[in-house]
Design an enzyme around this catalytic site. Structure first.
Site, PDB file in Angstrom:
ATOM      1  N   CYS A 218      78.536  45.051  34.708  1.00 37.49           N
ATOM      2  CA  CYS A 218      77.268  45.826  33.651  1.00 37.49           C
ATOM      3  C   CYS A 218      77.713  46.212  32.432  1.00 37.49           C
ATOM      4  CB  CYS A 218      76.311  47.444  34.501  1.00 37.49           C
ATOM      5  SG  CYS A 218      76.239  47.073  36.261  1.00 37.49           S
TER       6      CYS A 218
ATOM      7  N   ASN B 203      68.056  48.003  38.169  1.00 36.21           N
ATOM      8  CA  ASN B 203      68.887  47.101  37.192  1.00 36.21           C
ATOM      9  C   ASN B 203      69.915  46.278  37.523  1.00 36.21           C
ATOM     10  OD1 ASN B 203      71.923  47.292  36.628  1.00 36.21           O
ATOM     11  ND2 ASN B 203      72.804  49.146  37.925  1.00 36.21           N
TER      12      ASN B 203
ATOM     13  N   HIS C  95      72.544  50.512  29.099  1.00 34.16           N
ATOM     14  CA  HIS C  95      72.357  49.405  29.772  1.00 34.16           C
ATOM     15  C   HIS C  95      71.096  49.527  31.800  1.00 34.16           C
ATOM     16  CE1 HIS C  95      73.114  47.861  34.094  1.00 34.16           C
ATOM     17  NE2 HIS C  95      73.821  49.322  34.719  1.00 34.16           N
TER      18      HIS C  95
END
Ligand code: COA
Length: 357
Positions: free
Chosen positions: A120, A292, A262
Protein backbone atom coordinates in the site's frame (compact mmCIF):
# COMPACT_ATOMS: atom_id res chain seq x y z
CA UNK A 1 25.07 47.98 -10.31
CA UNK A 2 25.88 44.47 -11.39
CA UNK A 3 23.10 41.91 -11.85
CA UNK A 4 22.69 39.44 -8.97
CA UNK A 5 24.31 36.08 -9.71
CA UNK A 6 21.81 33.64 -11.22
CA UNK A 7 21.14 30.56 -9.13
CA UNK A 8 20.96 27.28 -11.02
CA UNK A 9 17.41 25.94 -10.57
CA UNK A 10 17.21 22.32 -9.40
CA UNK A 11 15.82 19.85 -11.90
CA UNK A 12 12.73 18.10 -10.50
CA UNK A 13 9.77 15.96 -11.54
CA UNK A 14 6.60 18.02 -11.95
CA UNK A 15 3.10 16.52 -11.79
CA UNK A 16 1.23 17.50 -14.97
CA UNK A 17 -1.48 14.83 -15.44
CA UNK A 18 -3.79 12.91 -13.10
CA UNK A 19 -6.63 10.43 -13.46
CA UNK A 20 -8.36 7.48 -11.84
CA UNK A 21 -10.46 4.61 -13.08
CA UNK A 22 -12.79 2.32 -11.15
CA UNK A 23 -14.36 -0.85 -12.51
CA UNK A 24 -18.13 -0.33 -12.86
CA UNK A 25 -19.25 -3.06 -10.44
CA UNK A 26 -20.11 -1.50 -7.06
CA UNK A 27 -20.21 -3.79 -4.01
CA UNK A 28 -22.12 -2.29 -1.09
CA UNK A 29 -21.78 -3.23 2.56
CA UNK A 30 -25.32 -4.60 2.35
CA UNK A 31 -24.27 -6.95 -0.45
CA UNK A 32 -21.36 -8.25 1.67
CA UNK A 33 -23.64 -8.62 4.69
CA UNK A 34 -25.83 -10.86 2.55
CA UNK A 35 -23.10 -13.50 2.39
CA UNK A 36 -20.88 -12.76 5.43
CA UNK A 37 -21.56 -12.47 9.14
CA UNK A 38 -21.24 -8.67 9.18
CA UNK A 39 -23.37 -5.54 8.80
CA UNK A 40 -23.30 -2.10 7.22
CA UNK A 41 -23.28 -0.60 10.72
CA UNK A 42 -20.22 -2.62 11.84
CA UNK A 43 -18.27 -1.90 8.67
CA UNK A 44 -19.00 1.84 8.73
CA UNK A 45 -18.21 2.16 12.44
CA UNK A 46 -14.88 0.26 12.26
CA UNK A 47 -13.62 1.41 8.85
CA UNK A 48 -15.73 4.30 7.46
CA UNK A 49 -16.22 2.27 4.27
CA UNK A 50 -19.65 2.22 2.62
CA UNK A 51 -18.93 0.57 -0.73
CA UNK A 52 -16.13 -0.45 -3.04
CA UNK A 53 -15.64 -1.46 -6.69
CA UNK A 54 -14.71 -4.96 -7.86
CA UNK A 55 -13.20 -5.98 -11.18
CA UNK A 56 -15.29 -8.38 -13.24
CA UNK A 57 -14.15 -12.01 -13.40
CA UNK A 58 -11.40 -12.13 -16.02
CA UNK A 59 -10.52 -8.46 -15.61
CA UNK A 60 -6.87 -8.11 -14.56
CA UNK A 61 -4.83 -5.33 -12.94
CA UNK A 62 -3.39 -4.29 -16.32
CA UNK A 63 -6.92 -3.68 -17.64
CA UNK A 64 -7.56 -1.14 -14.88
CA UNK A 65 -4.06 0.33 -15.24
CA UNK A 66 -4.51 0.89 -18.99
CA UNK A 67 -7.80 2.73 -18.44
CA UNK A 68 -6.32 5.02 -15.75
CA UNK A 69 -3.11 5.51 -17.72
CA UNK A 70 -4.97 6.55 -20.86
CA UNK A 71 -6.99 9.10 -18.91
CA UNK A 72 -3.84 10.48 -17.20
CA UNK A 73 -2.08 10.92 -20.55
CA UNK A 74 -5.16 12.77 -21.80
CA UNK A 75 -5.13 14.95 -18.67
CA UNK A 76 -1.45 15.82 -19.37
CA UNK A 77 -2.10 16.35 -23.09
CA UNK A 78 0.66 13.83 -23.91
CA UNK A 79 0.75 10.80 -26.14
CA UNK A 80 4.34 9.78 -25.49
CA UNK A 81 6.45 9.19 -22.38
CA UNK A 82 9.95 7.81 -21.79
CA UNK A 83 9.04 5.45 -18.94
CA UNK A 84 6.01 3.65 -17.56
CA UNK A 85 6.08 2.60 -13.90
CA UNK A 86 3.30 0.39 -12.53
CA UNK A 87 3.04 -0.14 -8.80
CA UNK A 88 0.91 -3.05 -7.66
CA UNK A 89 0.59 -5.98 -5.25
CA UNK A 90 -1.62 -7.86 -7.70
CA UNK A 91 0.39 -8.04 -10.95
CA UNK A 92 -1.21 -9.89 -13.87
CA UNK A 93 1.47 -12.58 -13.46
CA UNK A 94 4.48 -13.19 -11.19
CA UNK A 95 6.59 -12.99 -14.37
CA UNK A 96 6.89 -10.77 -16.40
CA UNK A 97 6.17 -7.37 -14.85
CA UNK A 98 2.83 -5.74 -15.67
CA UNK A 99 4.26 -2.38 -16.83
CA UNK A 100 5.57 -3.48 -20.28
CA UNK A 101 2.15 -4.89 -21.19
CA UNK A 102 0.44 -1.70 -19.99
CA UNK A 103 2.90 0.44 -21.97
CA UNK A 104 2.29 -1.61 -25.09
CA UNK A 105 -1.49 -1.36 -24.79
CA UNK A 106 -1.19 2.41 -24.37
CA UNK A 107 0.81 2.68 -27.59
CA UNK A 108 4.01 3.37 -25.63
CA UNK A 109 6.01 0.35 -26.86
CA UNK A 110 9.72 1.09 -26.55
CA UNK A 111 9.42 3.14 -23.35
CA UNK A 112 11.25 1.83 -20.28
CA UNK A 113 8.69 -0.12 -18.23
CA UNK A 114 8.94 -1.80 -14.83
CA UNK A 115 6.94 -2.56 -11.69
CA UNK A 116 7.45 -1.26 -8.16
CA UNK A 117 6.31 -3.49 -5.29
CA UNK A 118 5.72 -1.86 -1.92
CA UNK A 119 2.13 -2.96 -1.17
CA UNK A 120 0.00 0.00 0.00
CA UNK A 121 3.04 2.31 0.05
CA UNK A 122 3.55 1.54 -3.64
CA UNK A 123 2.39 4.88 -4.98
CA UNK A 124 4.81 6.92 -2.84
CA UNK A 125 7.69 4.53 -3.66
CA UNK A 126 6.68 4.72 -7.34
CA UNK A 127 6.61 8.51 -7.19
CA UNK A 128 10.14 8.55 -5.72
CA UNK A 129 11.31 6.11 -8.44
CA UNK A 130 9.73 8.17 -11.22
CA UNK A 131 11.14 11.41 -9.78
CA UNK A 132 14.55 9.74 -9.59
CA UNK A 133 14.42 8.77 -13.28
CA UNK A 134 13.73 12.39 -14.15
CA UNK A 135 16.31 13.87 -11.73
CA UNK A 136 18.98 11.52 -13.17
CA UNK A 137 18.13 12.57 -16.77
CA UNK A 138 17.06 9.01 -17.58
CA UNK A 139 13.59 10.26 -18.58
CA UNK A 140 11.88 13.56 -19.41
CA UNK A 141 8.30 12.24 -18.99
CA UNK A 142 7.09 9.34 -16.84
CA UNK A 143 3.66 7.74 -16.55
CA UNK A 144 3.19 6.29 -13.03
CA UNK A 145 0.19 4.04 -12.41
CA UNK A 146 -0.93 2.57 -9.08
CA UNK A 147 -3.32 -0.31 -9.76
CA UNK A 148 -4.64 -3.18 -7.67
CA UNK A 149 -7.32 -5.85 -7.86
CA UNK A 150 -7.43 -7.05 -4.26
CA UNK A 151 -10.67 -8.88 -5.04
CA UNK A 152 -8.45 -11.44 -6.81
CA UNK A 153 -6.42 -12.29 -3.67
CA UNK A 154 -8.77 -11.65 -0.73
CA UNK A 155 -10.75 -14.68 0.41
CA UNK A 156 -14.38 -13.63 -0.24
CA UNK A 157 -15.40 -15.56 2.91
CA UNK A 158 -12.87 -13.80 5.16
CA UNK A 159 -15.08 -11.15 6.75
CA UNK A 160 -12.18 -9.17 8.22
CA UNK A 161 -10.43 -8.50 4.89
CA UNK A 162 -13.32 -8.80 2.41
CA UNK A 163 -14.95 -5.66 3.81
CA UNK A 164 -11.83 -3.48 3.56
CA UNK A 165 -10.45 -3.84 0.07
CA UNK A 166 -11.63 -2.65 -3.34
CA UNK A 167 -10.20 -2.56 -6.86
CA UNK A 168 -9.11 0.49 -8.83
CA UNK A 169 -6.33 2.33 -10.61
CA UNK A 170 -4.94 5.86 -10.38
CA UNK A 171 -2.25 7.45 -12.52
CA UNK A 172 -0.09 10.56 -12.74
CA UNK A 173 2.15 11.95 -15.45
CA UNK A 174 5.39 13.61 -14.39
CA UNK A 175 7.56 15.82 -16.60
CA UNK A 176 10.99 17.33 -16.11
CA UNK A 177 10.83 20.80 -14.60
CA UNK A 178 12.18 22.73 -11.66
CA UNK A 179 11.87 22.35 -7.91
CA UNK A 180 10.30 25.78 -7.46
CA UNK A 181 7.39 25.09 -9.87
CA UNK A 182 3.91 24.13 -8.65
CA UNK A 183 3.61 20.35 -9.03
CA UNK A 184 7.29 19.67 -8.28
CA UNK A 185 7.44 16.54 -6.10
CA UNK A 186 9.73 16.30 -3.05
CA UNK A 187 10.91 16.11 -0.34
CA UNK A 188 10.48 12.40 0.30
CA UNK A 189 10.77 10.15 3.35
CA UNK A 190 10.79 6.38 2.69
CA UNK A 191 11.31 3.50 5.13
CA UNK A 192 10.79 -0.19 5.84
CA UNK A 193 10.90 -2.83 8.57
CA UNK A 194 11.02 -6.38 7.20
CA UNK A 195 10.65 -7.82 10.70
CA UNK A 196 6.93 -7.10 10.20
CA UNK A 197 6.71 -9.32 7.10
CA UNK A 198 4.08 -11.60 8.62
CA UNK A 199 1.62 -8.83 9.49
CA UNK A 200 0.52 -8.53 5.85
CA UNK A 201 1.23 -11.33 3.41
CA UNK A 202 0.20 -13.75 0.68
CA UNK A 203 2.11 -16.84 1.84
CA UNK A 204 2.32 -18.92 -1.34
CA UNK A 205 3.28 -18.38 -4.95
CA UNK A 206 6.80 -17.01 -4.43
CA UNK A 207 10.17 -18.72 -4.01
CA UNK A 208 9.59 -19.37 -0.26
CA UNK A 209 6.44 -21.44 -0.77
CA UNK A 210 6.33 -22.44 -4.41
CA UNK A 211 3.05 -23.39 -6.01
CA UNK A 212 4.94 -25.47 -8.60
CA UNK A 213 6.61 -27.78 -6.08
CA UNK A 214 3.49 -29.35 -4.60
CA UNK A 215 0.00 -28.75 -3.31
CA UNK A 216 -0.51 -25.48 -1.47
CA UNK A 217 -3.37 -24.93 0.98
CA UNK A 218 -5.89 -22.63 -0.72
CA UNK A 219 -5.75 -20.08 2.11
CA UNK A 220 -2.00 -19.62 1.48
CA UNK A 221 -2.86 -17.99 -1.83
CA UNK A 222 -5.11 -15.53 -0.06
CA UNK A 223 -4.20 -12.18 1.42
CA UNK A 224 -3.71 -12.42 5.19
CA UNK A 225 -3.47 -9.51 7.64
CA UNK A 226 -3.14 -9.13 11.40
CA UNK A 227 -5.58 -6.20 11.52
CA UNK A 228 -5.08 -4.86 15.04
CA UNK A 229 -1.28 -4.75 14.81
CA UNK A 230 -1.44 -3.30 11.31
CA UNK A 231 -3.76 -0.59 12.58
CA UNK A 232 -1.28 0.52 15.25
CA UNK A 233 1.69 0.46 12.86
CA UNK A 234 -0.27 2.37 10.20
CA UNK A 235 -0.99 5.27 12.56
CA UNK A 236 2.46 5.53 14.10
CA UNK A 237 4.44 4.98 10.87
CA UNK A 238 2.43 7.43 8.75
CA UNK A 239 2.56 10.08 11.47
CA UNK A 240 6.33 9.69 11.96
CA UNK A 241 7.02 9.64 8.22
CA UNK A 242 4.90 12.76 7.66
CA UNK A 243 6.82 14.55 10.42
CA UNK A 244 10.18 13.42 8.99
CA UNK A 245 9.21 14.83 5.58
CA UNK A 246 8.24 18.17 7.07
CA UNK A 247 11.58 18.32 8.88
CA UNK A 248 13.49 17.53 5.67
CA UNK A 249 11.60 20.29 3.86
CA UNK A 250 11.99 22.71 6.78
CA UNK A 251 8.22 23.05 7.00
CA UNK A 252 5.76 23.06 9.88
CA UNK A 253 2.43 21.25 10.22
CA UNK A 254 0.67 24.62 9.82
CA UNK A 255 2.19 24.93 6.33
CA UNK A 256 0.16 21.92 5.14
CA UNK A 257 -3.13 22.71 3.39
CA UNK A 258 -4.12 19.12 2.53
CA UNK A 259 -3.01 15.73 3.82
CA UNK A 260 -3.75 12.82 1.50
CA UNK A 261 -2.96 9.58 3.34
CA UNK A 262 -3.21 6.08 1.92
CA UNK A 263 -6.94 5.37 2.28
CA UNK A 264 -6.67 2.40 4.66
CA UNK A 265 -9.53 3.04 7.05
CA UNK A 266 -11.19 6.30 8.12
CA UNK A 267 -10.27 5.82 11.80
CA UNK A 268 -6.61 5.43 10.84
CA UNK A 269 -6.71 8.56 8.65
CA UNK A 270 -8.39 10.63 11.36
CA UNK A 271 -5.85 9.46 13.96
CA UNK A 272 -2.94 10.41 11.69
CA UNK A 273 -4.37 13.90 11.07
CA UNK A 274 -5.14 14.35 14.78
CA UNK A 275 -1.71 13.12 15.93
CA UNK A 276 -0.08 15.57 13.52
CA UNK A 277 -2.30 18.38 14.81
CA UNK A 278 -4.04 18.92 11.45
CA UNK A 279 -7.70 19.98 11.48
CA UNK A 280 -10.02 17.38 9.95
CA UNK A 281 -11.04 19.79 7.11
CA UNK A 282 -7.54 19.37 5.70
CA UNK A 283 -7.87 15.60 5.46
CA UNK A 284 -8.64 14.35 1.94
CA UNK A 285 -10.54 11.06 1.93
CA UNK A 286 -12.65 9.02 -0.46
CA UNK A 287 -12.44 5.76 1.52
CA UNK A 288 -16.22 5.73 2.04
CA UNK A 289 -16.84 5.14 -1.66
CA UNK A 290 -13.84 2.99 -2.71
CA UNK A 291 -12.42 1.20 0.36
CA UNK A 292 -8.71 0.40 0.50
CA UNK A 293 -7.48 0.19 -3.10
CA UNK A 294 -3.80 -0.48 -2.27
CA UNK A 295 -1.36 1.24 -4.62
CA UNK A 296 -4.24 3.04 -6.35
CA UNK A 297 -5.54 4.72 -3.23
CA UNK A 298 -3.56 7.99 -3.14
CA UNK A 299 -3.92 8.84 -6.86
CA UNK A 300 -7.63 7.89 -6.73
CA UNK A 301 -8.14 10.19 -3.72
CA UNK A 302 -6.25 12.98 -5.51
CA UNK A 303 -8.22 12.53 -8.73
CA UNK A 304 -11.50 12.54 -6.83
CA UNK A 305 -10.52 15.69 -4.87
CA UNK A 306 -9.26 17.50 -7.99
CA UNK A 307 -12.41 16.72 -9.96
CA UNK A 308 -14.61 17.86 -7.06
CA UNK A 309 -12.48 20.99 -6.66
CA UNK A 310 -11.64 20.23 -3.03
CA UNK A 311 -7.90 20.54 -3.70
CA UNK A 312 -6.68 23.77 -5.25
CA UNK A 313 -3.71 25.01 -7.22
CA UNK A 314 -1.08 26.49 -4.93
CA UNK A 315 -2.02 24.41 -1.88
CA UNK A 316 0.76 22.52 -0.13
CA UNK A 317 -0.08 18.83 -0.12
CA UNK A 318 1.39 16.07 2.03
CA UNK A 319 1.06 12.46 0.85
CA UNK A 320 1.70 9.69 3.36
CA UNK A 321 1.35 5.92 3.10
CA UNK A 322 1.87 2.69 5.00
CA UNK A 323 1.72 -0.89 3.79
CA UNK A 324 2.95 -4.45 3.91
CA UNK A 325 6.66 -5.09 4.15
CA UNK A 326 6.36 -3.24 6.40
CA UNK A 327 6.87 -0.12 4.31
CA UNK A 328 6.02 3.56 4.69
CA UNK A 329 6.68 6.81 2.90
CA UNK A 330 5.65 10.43 2.49
CA UNK A 331 6.09 13.20 -0.06
CA UNK A 332 5.40 16.93 -0.22
CA UNK A 333 4.26 18.89 -3.25
CA UNK A 334 2.54 22.15 -4.14
CA UNK A 335 -0.63 21.41 -6.07
CA UNK A 336 -0.38 22.42 -9.75
CA UNK A 337 -3.10 23.86 -12.01
CA UNK A 338 -4.14 20.80 -14.01
CA UNK A 339 -5.91 21.24 -17.33
CA UNK A 340 -8.45 18.47 -16.80
CA UNK A 341 -9.36 15.78 -14.31
CA UNK A 342 -12.41 13.52 -14.49
CA UNK A 343 -13.93 11.97 -11.40
CA UNK A 344 -12.91 8.31 -11.24
CA UNK A 345 -16.61 7.49 -10.74
CA UNK A 346 -17.83 9.44 -13.75
CA UNK A 347 -18.57 7.64 -16.98
CA UNK A 348 -17.53 4.28 -15.61
CA UNK A 349 -17.55 2.84 -19.11
CA UNK A 350 -15.27 5.58 -20.41
CA UNK A 351 -11.82 4.02 -20.50
CA UNK A 352 -10.23 7.06 -22.03
CA UNK A 353 -10.96 6.74 -25.69
CA UNK A 354 -11.09 3.07 -26.70
CA UNK A 355 -13.18 0.03 -25.95
CA UNK A 356 -10.59 -1.30 -23.49
CA UNK A 357 -10.62 -2.97 -21.04
N1 COA B 1 -18.08 -7.84 10.81
C1 COA B 1 -18.43 -8.07 12.09
N2 COA B 1 -17.56 -8.47 13.03
C2 COA B 1 -16.27 -8.58 12.66
C3 COA B 1 -15.83 -8.35 11.35
C4 COA B 1 -16.79 -7.98 10.42
N3 COA B 1 -16.48 -7.71 9.12
N4 COA B 1 -14.50 -8.56 11.30
C5 COA B 1 -14.11 -8.91 12.54
N5 COA B 1 -15.19 -8.96 13.36
C6 COA B 1 -15.25 -9.30 14.78
C7 COA B 1 -14.10 -10.14 15.23
O1 COA B 1 -14.31 -11.50 14.95
C8 COA B 1 -14.08 -9.84 16.70
O2 COA B 1 -15.03 -10.62 17.33
P1 COA B 1 -14.77 -11.20 18.81
O3 COA B 1 -14.63 -9.99 19.69
O4 COA B 1 -16.02 -12.00 19.09
O5 COA B 1 -13.53 -12.01 18.74
C9 COA B 1 -14.52 -8.39 16.78
O6 COA B 1 -15.19 -8.10 15.54
C10 COA B 1 -13.40 -7.42 16.95
O7 COA B 1 -12.39 -7.78 16.01
P2 COA B 1 -11.09 -6.95 15.87
O8 COA B 1 -10.19 -7.58 14.85
O9 COA B 1 -10.55 -6.69 17.23
O10 COA B 1 -11.74 -5.62 15.28
P3 COA B 1 -11.05 -4.24 15.04
O11 COA B 1 -11.77 -3.19 15.76
O12 COA B 1 -9.57 -4.31 15.19
O13 COA B 1 -11.37 -4.01 13.49
C11 COA B 1 -10.24 -4.11 11.38
C12 COA B 1 -10.86 -4.90 12.52
C13 COA B 1 -9.63 -5.07 10.38
C14 COA B 1 -11.32 -3.27 10.73
C15 COA B 1 -9.15 -3.20 11.99
O14 COA B 1 -8.25 -3.98 12.76
C16 COA B 1 -8.40 -2.48 10.95
O15 COA B 1 -8.93 -1.61 10.29
N6 COA B 1 -7.08 -2.77 10.80
C17 COA B 1 -6.26 -2.10 9.82
C18 COA B 1 -6.60 -2.63 8.47
C19 COA B 1 -5.97 -1.83 7.40
O16 COA B 1 -6.24 -0.66 7.25
N7 COA B 1 -5.09 -2.45 6.63
C20 COA B 1 -4.44 -1.88 5.54
C21 COA B 1 -3.26 -1.16 5.99
S1 COA B 1 -2.31 -0.77 4.59
Amino acid sequence: MSAPPTQPRDRAAVLCGLAGWLPPRVVTNEELAGRLDTSDTWIRARTGIGRRHFAEPGQATSDLAVAAGRRALRSAGMDEVDAVVVTTTTPDRSCPATAPLVADRLGLTGAAAFDVSAVCTGFVYGLASAAGLIAAHVAERVLLIGADTYSTIVDPLDRTNAIIFGDGAGAVVLRAGHSDEPGAVGHFDLGSDGAGEELIMVAAGGSRQRSASGPVAPQDHHFAMRGKEVYRHAVTRMTASARATLTLADRKVDDIDRIVPHQANLRILRSVAEDLGLPSERLVTNVESVGNTGAASIPLALADAAARNTIHAGERVLLTAFGGGLTWGSCLLTWPALARTDRPHDNPHDTGGTQEP
